[in-house]
Motif scaffolding. Structure first.
Motif, PDB file in Angstrom:
ATOM      1  N   THR A   1      47.397  23.829  28.429  1.00 47.51           N
ATOM      2  CA  THR A   1      46.299  25.170  28.784  1.00 47.51           C
ATOM      3  C   THR A   1      46.350  26.186  30.050  1.00 47.51           C
ATOM      4  O   THR A   1      46.157  26.918  29.102  1.00 47.51           O
ATOM      5  CB  THR A   1      44.723  24.254  29.625  1.00 47.51           C
ATOM      6  OG1 THR A   1      45.191  24.412  30.504  1.00 47.51           O
ATOM      7  CG2 THR A   1      44.507  23.530  28.685  1.00 47.51           C
ATOM      8  N   ARG A   2      47.607  26.163  29.654  1.00 45.19           N
ATOM      9  CA  ARG A   2      48.439  27.596  29.914  1.00 45.19           C
ATOM     10  C   ARG A   2      48.411  28.591  29.878  1.00 45.19           C
ATOM     11  O   ARG A   2      47.395  29.436  30.287  1.00 45.19           O
ATOM     12  CB  ARG A   2      49.827  27.440  30.485  1.00 45.19           C
ATOM     13  CG  ARG A   2      50.343  26.598  30.933  1.00 45.19           C
ATOM     14  CD  ARG A   2      52.047  26.190  31.804  1.00 45.19           C
ATOM     15  NE  ARG A   2      52.055  25.018  32.978  1.00 45.19           N
ATOM     16  CZ  ARG A   2      53.778  24.770  32.615  1.00 45.19           C
ATOM     17  NH1 ARG A   2      54.752  25.653  31.756  1.00 45.19           N
ATOM     18  NH2 ARG A   2      54.167  24.218  34.060  1.00 45.19           N
ATOM     19  N   SER A   3      48.365  28.728  28.108  1.00 44.79           N
ATOM     20  CA  SER A   3      48.063  30.189  28.069  1.00 44.79           C
ATOM     21  C   SER A   3      47.340  30.749  27.554  1.00 44.79           C
ATOM     22  O   SER A   3      46.415  31.746  27.754  1.00 44.79           O
ATOM     23  CB  SER A   3      49.468  30.009  26.274  1.00 44.79           C
ATOM     24  OG  SER A   3      50.550  29.990  26.319  1.00 44.79           O
ATOM     25  N   GLU A   4      46.133  29.655  27.141  1.00 45.06           N
ATOM     26  CA  GLU A   4      44.821  29.570  26.691  1.00 45.06           C
ATOM     27  C   GLU A   4      43.996  30.547  28.025  1.00 45.06           C
ATOM     28  O   GLU A   4      43.367  31.083  28.102  1.00 45.06           O
ATOM     29  CB  GLU A   4      44.337  28.487  26.559  1.00 45.06           C
ATOM     30  CG  GLU A   4      42.857  28.539  26.542  1.00 45.06           C
ATOM     31  CD  GLU A   4      41.823  29.877  25.559  1.00 45.06           C
ATOM     32  OE1 GLU A   4      40.779  30.213  25.432  1.00 45.06           O
ATOM     33  OE2 GLU A   4      43.123  30.175  24.820  1.00 45.06           O
ATOM     34  N   ARG A   5      44.680  29.346  29.162  1.00 42.32           N
ATOM     35  CA  ARG A   5      43.435  30.522  30.616  1.00 42.32           C
ATOM     36  C   ARG A   5      44.340  31.775  30.598  1.00 42.32           C
ATOM     37  O   ARG A   5      43.041  32.371  31.416  1.00 42.32           O
ATOM     38  CB  ARG A   5      44.328  28.895  31.344  1.00 42.32           C
ATOM     39  CG  ARG A   5      43.642  27.917  31.232  1.00 42.32           C
ATOM     40  CD  ARG A   5      43.899  27.038  32.540  1.00 42.32           C
ATOM     41  NE  ARG A   5      44.072  26.792  33.399  1.00 42.32           N
ATOM     42  CZ  ARG A   5      44.380  26.179  34.714  1.00 42.32           C
ATOM     43  NH1 ARG A   5      44.176  24.997  34.928  1.00 42.32           N
ATOM     44  NH2 ARG A   5      43.666  26.478  35.869  1.00 42.32           N
ATOM     45  N   VAL A   6      45.600  31.848  30.830  1.00 48.32           N
ATOM     46  CA  VAL A   6      46.245  33.340  31.778  1.00 48.32           C
ATOM     47  C   VAL A   6      45.727  34.443  30.079  1.00 48.32           C
ATOM     48  O   VAL A   6      44.824  35.374  30.689  1.00 48.32           O
ATOM     49  CB  VAL A   6      47.540  33.273  31.261  1.00 48.32           C
ATOM     50  CG1 VAL A   6      48.339  35.098  30.880  1.00 48.32           C
ATOM     51  CG2 VAL A   6      47.817  32.448  32.385  1.00 48.32           C
ATOM     52  N   ARG A   7      45.463  33.929  29.113  1.00 47.05           N
ATOM     53  CA  ARG A   7      44.494  34.465  27.585  1.00 47.05           C
ATOM     54  C   ARG A   7      42.864  35.064  28.710  1.00 47.05           C
ATOM     55  O   ARG A   7      42.702  36.101  28.022  1.00 47.05           O
ATOM     56  CB  ARG A   7      44.174  34.423  26.495  1.00 47.05           C
ATOM     57  CG  ARG A   7      44.015  35.189  25.370  1.00 47.05           C
ATOM     58  CD  ARG A   7      43.732  34.012  24.313  1.00 47.05           C
ATOM     59  NE  ARG A   7      42.985  33.428  24.491  1.00 47.05           N
ATOM     60  CZ  ARG A   7      41.310  33.071  24.332  1.00 47.05           C
ATOM     61  NH1 ARG A   7      40.919  34.025  24.103  1.00 47.05           N
ATOM     62  NH2 ARG A   7      40.939  32.209  24.498  1.00 47.05           N
TER      63      ARG A   7
ATOM     64  N   PHE B   1      43.152  37.370  31.706  1.00 51.90           N
ATOM     65  CA  PHE B   1      42.533  38.957  30.942  1.00 51.90           C
ATOM     66  C   PHE B   1      41.703  39.236  30.226  1.00 51.90           C
ATOM     67  O   PHE B   1      40.371  40.215  30.321  1.00 51.90           O
ATOM     68  CB  PHE B   1      44.072  39.167  30.682  1.00 51.90           C
ATOM     69  CG  PHE B   1      45.328  39.081  31.812  1.00 51.90           C
ATOM     70  CD1 PHE B   1      45.756  39.827  32.193  1.00 51.90           C
ATOM     71  CD2 PHE B   1      45.864  37.676  32.084  1.00 51.90           C
ATOM     72  CE1 PHE B   1      46.338  40.684  33.428  1.00 51.90           C
ATOM     73  CE2 PHE B   1      46.776  38.431  32.932  1.00 51.90           C
ATOM     74  CZ  PHE B   1      46.929  38.894  33.503  1.00 51.90           C
ATOM     75  N   GLU B   2      41.279  38.732  29.490  1.00 54.29           N
ATOM     76  CA  GLU B   2      39.866  39.509  29.035  1.00 54.29           C
ATOM     77  C   GLU B   2      38.603  39.437  29.703  1.00 54.29           C
ATOM     78  O   GLU B   2      38.136  40.386  29.569  1.00 54.29           O
ATOM     79  CB  GLU B   2      39.519  37.821  27.583  1.00 54.29           C
ATOM     80  CG  GLU B   2      40.277  37.682  26.262  1.00 54.29           C
ATOM     81  CD  GLU B   2      40.071  36.898  25.398  1.00 54.29           C
ATOM     82  OE1 GLU B   2      39.061  36.212  25.751  1.00 54.29           O
ATOM     83  OE2 GLU B   2      40.225  36.760  24.158  1.00 54.29           O
ATOM     84  N   THR B   3      38.507  37.999  30.593  1.00 50.10           N
ATOM     85  CA  THR B   3      37.172  38.752  32.050  1.00 50.10           C
ATOM     86  C   THR B   3      37.458  39.839  32.603  1.00 50.10           C
ATOM     87  O   THR B   3      36.402  40.545  33.106  1.00 50.10           O
ATOM     88  CB  THR B   3      37.276  37.309  32.064  1.00 50.10           C
ATOM     89  OG1 THR B   3      37.499  36.131  31.568  1.00 50.10           O
ATOM     90  CG2 THR B   3      36.297  37.055  33.313  1.00 50.10           C
TER      91      THR B   3
END
Length: 336
Positions: free
Chosen positions: A88-94, A97-99
Motif C-alpha cells: 500500500t506504499r504508493s497508494e498511501r503516498v498518492r 498528496f491528493e489530500t
C-alpha cells in the motif's frame, strides 16, 4: 549563528506526551481549534491513524481556521521510511498528496520543502512543530505517519502565545525562504532556549551544544535513533555516558548499513535491549557545575545529518524539572 533575546517570553509548564498521547491530544485540539493550526513534520502520510488528522484539518479550514502545513518532499519516497504493508506504499503516498492538494484548494497554506537528488538525505527539513491556537507541541521527534505513534517517541506540550508565535515564524521562514537559513538561538527564559539549525552543511548549533554538554558532564544519558557519531562520540568516551539507540537489524537499508558502520567505528556501547523502535532524541547530563542540563528535539546527534545540512529544532534547558521528565521517560520506556 545569531542569538535572539526574548526575555518577555515566559514558559508555562512543559508536559511530556508520549507518541500515542500526542496523537490523541493533537487530534482533539485540531477539532476544537478557533483561529490557527500549524502542522510541520518531515513526513506526513495518510494512513489508518493519520486519516482522522487530515480530516480534522479539512474541517478546521472549512470553519475558517488558518491552517498551515509544512512537510519535506522526502515524504514522496515511500520506500525510504519503510511503510507497511509494502503493497500500500504508493497508494498511501498518492492519497497523501491528493489530500494535501484538497487542503490547499480549501485555503490552507502548504509548504513542500526541499528537492530529492542523488543523495535523498541531503538538505532535509527534520523539524517537528504543531500549534493549535496558543498551544504548541515540539522538542520531540514525531512525524505524522502511522508507525510514529507506536515508536518510542514524544513531544513536549506547552501553552504560551509568544512561544507559539515564535515557532510559527520558524515554520513560515522554512516554507518561504531559500535554504540555508541562519542558525539561531532564542532565549525563552533564564533556563530555556530554543535552538534552530538552518541547514548549512557542516554546521549545527544543536550538535555543538551536545558536544559542549558531553565535555562538561560528569554523567550523561543519550537516547537517539542512530548511533552518536563524530566528535560527540569521542567526547562521550571521555565521560560517564550511557547510550540507547536502535540496533542495525531494527533499521532498513541504507540506514542499517550506516548504523553498523558507526557502531564499529565509534564503539559506543549500546545499552538498549528492547524491540520497540526508538525515534526519541535527547541528551540529559549532570554537569561539573552542578547543573542538570537537557537537550531534546529532532536532532539524532549523528554527524551525518550535520554534514548533509539538515534543518533541526531543539530545546536546551537547565530546568531540573525538564531533566527529570526526560529521565523518568527513559527509565519507564527505554531502560527496561
Amino acid at each position: 549563528m545569531r542569538t535572539t533575546k526574548a526575555s518577555a517570553i515566559q514558559t508555562s509548564a512543559l508536559h511530556l506526551l508520549d507518541a500515542d498521547d500526542y496523537h490523541t491530544a493533537l487530534l482533539k485540539a485540531i477539532k476544537s481549534a478557533k483561529h490557527r493550526v500549524v502542522v510541520a513534520a518531515m513526513i506526513l502520510v495518510w494512513g489508518e491513524r493519520t486519516a482522522p488528522i487530515f480530516e480534522a484539518l479539512q474541517g478546521a479550514v472549512k470553519r475558517g481556521v488558518a491552517v498551515t502545513i509544512l512537510l519535506d518532499n522526502y515524504t514522496r519516497l515511500s520506500a525510504a521510511y519503510h511503510l507497511r504493508p509494502r503493497t500500500t506504499r504508493s497508494e498511501r503516498v498518492r492519497r497523501t498528496f491528493e489530500t494535501i492538494e484538497q487542503l490547499s484548494s480549501l485555503g490552507a497554506t502548504v509548504y513542500c520543502y526541499g528537492k530529492i537528488g542523488l543523495l535523498p538525505h541531503k538538505g532535509r527539513c527534520h523539524v517537528k512543530i504543531s500549534i493549535v491556537d496558543d498551544t504548541y507541541y515540539s522538542f520531540g521527534g514525531i512525524n505524522i505517519v502511522d508507525q510514529s505513534f507506536s515508536a518510542h517517541d514524544f513531544m513536549f506540550r506547552g501553552e504560551n502565545p509568544k512561544i507559539a508565535n515564535t515557532l510559527e515564524a520558524i515554520v513560515t521562514d522554512i516554507g518561504t525562504k531559500s535554504p540555508p537559513l541562519p542558525d539561531n538561538e532564542i532565549q525563552l527564559t533564564d533556563q530555556h532556549a530554543l535552538l534552530f539549525d538552518g541547514g548549512r552543511p557542516g554546521h549545527s548549533l544543536i550538535y555543538e551544544r551536545a558536544c559542549e554538554l558531553a565535555a562538561q558532564a560528569t554523567r550523561l544519558y543519550c537516547v537517539t535513533q542512530f548511533t552518536p557519531s563524530g566528535p560527540l562520540a569521542k567526547l562521550m568516551h571521555e565521560t560517564e555516558a550511557v547510550s540507547y539507540f536502535n540496533r542495525p537489524e531494527q533499521l532498513v537499508a541504507p540506514d542499517a548499513w550506516g548504523q553498523a558502520f558507526d557502531q564499529q567505528r565509534y564503539r559506543l556501547p549500546n545499552a538498549y535491549t528492547g524491540t520497540t523502535y526508538i525515534h526519541a532524541k535527547f541528551i540529559i547530563a549532570k554537569l561539573r557545575s552542578g547543573q542538570y542540563a537537557s537537550l531534546t528535539g529532532s536532532h539524532n546527534f549523528s554527524y551525518r545529518g550535520v554534514a548533509f545540512g539538515t534543518q533541526e529544532i531543539a530545546l536546551y534547558s537547565t530546568d531540573k524539572a525538564v531533566w527529570e521528565r526526560l529521565h523518568s521517560y527513559m527509565q519507564a520506556l527505554i531502560q527496561p
